[in-house]
Design an enzyme around this catalytic site. Structure first.
Site, PDB file in Angstrom:
ATOM      1  N   HIS A   1       0.854  -1.153  -0.158  1.00 54.08           N
ATOM      2  CA  HIS A   1       0.184  -0.084  -0.133  1.00 54.08           C
ATOM      3  C   HIS A   1       0.722   1.405   0.115  1.00 54.08           C
ATOM      4  O   HIS A   1       0.562   2.200   0.532  1.00 54.08           O
ATOM      5  CB  HIS A   1      -0.908   0.119   1.321  1.00 54.08           C
TER       6      HIS A   1
ATOM      7  N   SER B   1      14.338  21.777 -16.537  1.00 47.37           N
ATOM      8  CA  SER B   1      13.303  22.397 -16.721  1.00 47.37           C
ATOM      9  C   SER B   1      13.515  23.499 -17.454  1.00 47.37           C
ATOM     10  O   SER B   1      14.607  24.279 -17.300  1.00 47.37           O
ATOM     11  CB  SER B   1      12.454  22.903 -15.508  1.00 47.37           C
TER      12      SER B   1
ATOM     13  N   LYS C   1      16.027  22.372 -11.597  1.00 44.52           N
ATOM     14  CA  LYS C   1      15.274  21.204 -11.495  1.00 44.52           C
ATOM     15  C   LYS C   1      16.019  19.979 -12.489  1.00 44.52           C
ATOM     16  O   LYS C   1      16.750  20.287 -13.352  1.00 44.52           O
ATOM     17  CB  LYS C   1      13.829  21.292 -12.098  1.00 44.52           C
TER      18      LYS C   1
ATOM     19  N   ASN D   1      14.485  16.563 -13.930  1.00 46.69           N
ATOM     20  CA  ASN D   1      13.169  15.878 -14.040  1.00 46.69           C
ATOM     21  C   ASN D   1      13.534  14.473 -14.560  1.00 46.69           C
ATOM     22  O   ASN D   1      14.126  14.312 -15.315  1.00 46.69           O
ATOM     23  CB  ASN D   1      12.207  16.773 -14.981  1.00 46.69           C
TER      24      ASN D   1
ATOM     25  N   GLU E   1       8.980   8.767 -16.981  1.00 45.02           N
ATOM     26  CA  GLU E   1       7.465   9.331 -17.136  1.00 45.02           C
ATOM     27  C   GLU E   1       7.079   9.048 -18.670  1.00 45.02           C
ATOM     28  O   GLU E   1       5.958   8.650 -18.823  1.00 45.02           O
ATOM     29  CB  GLU E   1       7.468  10.880 -17.101  1.00 45.02           C
TER      30      GLU E   1
ATOM     31  N   TYR F   1     -11.438 -13.052 -45.796  1.00 48.96           N
ATOM     32  CA  TYR F   1     -10.541 -11.731 -45.741  1.00 48.96           C
ATOM     33  C   TYR F   1     -11.824 -10.871 -45.788  1.00 48.96           C
ATOM     34  O   TYR F   1     -12.419 -10.612 -46.764  1.00 48.96           O
ATOM     35  CB  TYR F   1      -9.702 -11.887 -46.641  1.00 48.96           C
TER      36      TYR F   1
ATOM     37  N   GLN G   1      -6.874  -4.449 -43.088  1.00 49.02           N
ATOM     38  CA  GLN G   1      -5.681  -3.867 -43.431  1.00 49.02           C
ATOM     39  C   GLN G   1      -5.552  -2.717 -42.317  1.00 49.02           C
ATOM     40  O   GLN G   1      -4.242  -2.078 -42.196  1.00 49.02           O
ATOM     41  CB  GLN G   1      -6.157  -2.738 -44.866  1.00 49.02           C
TER      42      GLN G   1
ATOM     43  N   LYS H   1      -1.903  -3.059 -39.031  1.00 45.28           N
ATOM     44  CA  LYS H   1      -0.534  -2.955 -39.045  1.00 45.28           C
ATOM     45  C   LYS H   1       0.092  -1.673 -38.310  1.00 45.28           C
ATOM     46  O   LYS H   1       1.022  -2.063 -37.716  1.00 45.28           O
ATOM     47  CB  LYS H   1      -0.194  -2.733 -40.725  1.00 45.28           C
TER      48      LYS H   1
HETATM   49  N1  ARG Z   1      -3.247  -4.253 -48.405  1.00 45.42           N
HETATM   50  C1  ARG Z   1      -4.118  -5.193 -47.955  1.00 45.42           C
HETATM   51  C2  ARG Z   1      -3.971  -5.754 -46.408  1.00 45.42           C
HETATM   52  O1  ARG Z   1      -3.242  -4.863 -45.952  1.00 45.42           O
HETATM   53  C3  ARG Z   1      -3.494  -6.289 -48.752  1.00 45.42           C
HETATM   54  C4  ARG Z   1      -4.438  -7.587 -48.926  1.00 45.42           C
HETATM   55  C5  ARG Z   1      -5.470  -6.979 -50.154  1.00 45.42           C
HETATM   56  N2  ARG Z   1      -6.489  -7.981 -50.348  1.00 45.42           N
HETATM   57  C6  ARG Z   1      -7.797  -7.838 -50.990  1.00 45.42           C
HETATM   58  N3  ARG Z   1      -8.129  -8.804 -51.268  1.00 45.42           N
HETATM   59  N4  ARG Z   1      -8.054  -6.515 -51.182  1.00 45.42           N
HETATM   60  O2  ARG Z   1      -4.953  -6.278 -45.867  1.00 45.42           O
END
Ligand code: ARG
Length: 462
Positions: free
Chosen positions: A155, A276, A282, A284, A289, A316, A321, A324
């Site tokens: 605590h 600072s 200071k 920091n 952080e 799919y 997309q 990523k």
């Molecule tokens: N740029 C697309 C992605 O990242 C690749 C796959 C595209 N496939 C499709 N059937 N449109 O998902």
């Protein structure tokens, strides 16, 4: 109308490209895309689906594209849509017709899944390596501080004396679990999506086991339908990174507290402390952080992808997309965070006096008195607890820590203590208190050393 024209300044085609394209971020996958395509072309040639000559042209052409990308000569164009089309288009420009044969028996759906899986596997190894370096650093500092007393807290209140090495090893344990989590997700996800094609496989006589082998995967995935929209591997790395960042954030929080005036346990080396702009006196803790703050964004990336995936019908869908950018961001964040935390720890200035002095506040050996009464006088723990409470009151009245009481002061504190043996003084000594905790995993110097030995042995195996 003027305003509308302003908003729609792109042509319809340009607007669509801008919205639909991923090339500006998925170019990060160029190396995996080229590796995947070379393996695919080799398999196609081995299966007699394309000629050896075409395969050689494809492979050499792809290596040239790779050179162009790495030397900055490659022209990334939004009209190419994504990294896969950008590379294939350039390949066809360089080698002509043979380039058009590369996409036989695959689809961008299994291609992107393969690229992304390869990326996640590659990055998993990089992150594990950085975790290893951090763990080594923590174990090394711990080995120098197995006798340095520091108040152990619950605590955020002083609880029992522990040693600083033992404290750091708690973090080493967290980062070890992180390491193992990456290890197990790597093993679980080491399967090749390539050859799943659009969603249902292909009529071509491909050898998915061959491409899996060429790419360093253990085997091909089992279901083409599952594979083309599976992003569990990406979610796993996001979760693993989130957990590692949570641990990074927790140690950062302690560094921030410890470097405050009130604690004064550590000082961040000047290289990693900032000043600072208005208060020249200071220093920091911006670095911890930021580590703590970045953890929030990393959690966001995990939640984003979980949300993208929720409710997607098979197979799919273009939604994926969106998988990523969050992963790239979390990977980059955890990589630099691990590097910088290691550097901060490596150069940390540790004020052992402040740590030991802090142990004299809060009656850290109170539990030792209760344990003593249980062990030596066979008093039930709960009774011993109340007797000890009286001693705490006496110590507070005398403005002393319990470890500083004389035998007479102790004997006067509670009726049951009037005949207590003088040896109790030794039990209340803070260092003895720390060393008394000899159970496996406990804080005694000896058990801490044992933990260090176990860590060092483990570090040799990874
Ligand atoms: N740029 C697309 C992605 O990242 C690749 C796959 C595209 N496939 C499709 N059937 N449109 O998902």
């Amino acid at each position: 109308m003027a305003q509308k024209n302003q908003i729609l300044k792109n042509t319809n085609a340009e607007l669509l490209d801008k919205f639909n394209a991923s090339v500006m971020f998925d170019k990060e996958l160029y190396a995996q895309d080229i590796k995947g395509s070379i393996a695919h072309s080799k398999m196609l040639a081995l299966q007699g689906i394309i000629t050896i000559e075409d395969q050689e042209k494809i492979e050499n052409g792809l290596l040239q594209v790779k050179d162009e990308i790495e030397s900055g000569k490659f022209q990334w164009k939004i009209e190419d849509e994504d990294v896969h089309m950008a590379i294939e288009n350039r390949l066809t420009q360089i080698i002509g017709d043979a380039g058009g044969r590369l996409h036989t028996a695959r689809s961008r759906n299994d291609q992107v899944a393969t690229d992304f899986a390869l990326y996640v596997q590659d990055k998993t190894l990089v992150i594990q390596d950085k975790l290893k370096t951090l763990i080594k650093t923590l174990v090394n500092i711990a080995s120098k501080h197995t006798t340095t007393l520091i108040p152990g807290m619950t605590h955020l209140q002083h609880a029992q004396p522990i040693n600083f090495g033992f404290h750091l090893l708690a973090y080493a344990n967290m980062f070890k679990r992180d390491f193992e989590r990456f290890e197990s997700s790597y093993a679980r996800n080491n399967k090749s999506p390539l050859g799943s094609a659009a969603l249902a496989g292909t009529p071509h006589n491909i050898d998915r086991f061959k491409t899996a082998e060429l790419l360093g995967f253990d085997e091909p995935t089992l279901s083409a339908l599952d594979t083309s929209s599976n992003r569990d591997f990406a979610l796993e790395i996001l979760f693993n990174i989130s957990t590692a960042m949570m641990h990074i954030s927790r140690i950062s929080e302690e560094l921030i507290l410890w470097s405050s005036y009130e604690f004064g346990f550590v000082k961040m080396s000047d290289e990693y402390a900032t000043t600072s702009s208005i208060m020249p006196q200071k220093k920091n803790p911006d670095v911890p952080e930021l580590l703590r703050g970045k953890t929030g964004r990393v959690y966001g990336n995990l939640i984003s992808l979980l949300t993208v995936m929720k409710g997607l019908p098979l197979a799919y869908n273009k939604d994926t997309q969106e998988d990523k950018e969050g992963v790239f961001d979390s990977v980059a964040t955890v990589e630099i965070s691990l590097d910088i935390l290691t550097a901060v720890m490596d150069t940390l200035i540790i004020n052992t006096d402040a740590m030991q002095n802090a142990c004299k506040i809060g009656h850290l050996s109170a539990t030792d008195l209760a344990d003593y009464l249980v062990q030596k006088a066979n008093i039930p723990f709960r009774t011993a607890y109340y007797i000890t409470k009286d001693v705490v009151k006496t110590a507070d009245k005398l403005n002393k820590d319990m470890s500083e009481l004389t035998i007479d002061e102790l004997r006067d504190a509670n009726e049951n203590l009037k005949d207590i043996d003088e040896e109790i003084i030794e039990y209340l000594n803070l260092r003895n208190s720390m060393n008394a905790r000899t159970s496996f995993g406990g804080t005694s110097t000896q058990r801490t050393q044992e933990q260090i030995d176990i860590f060092q042995k483990w570090l040799e195996t990874i």
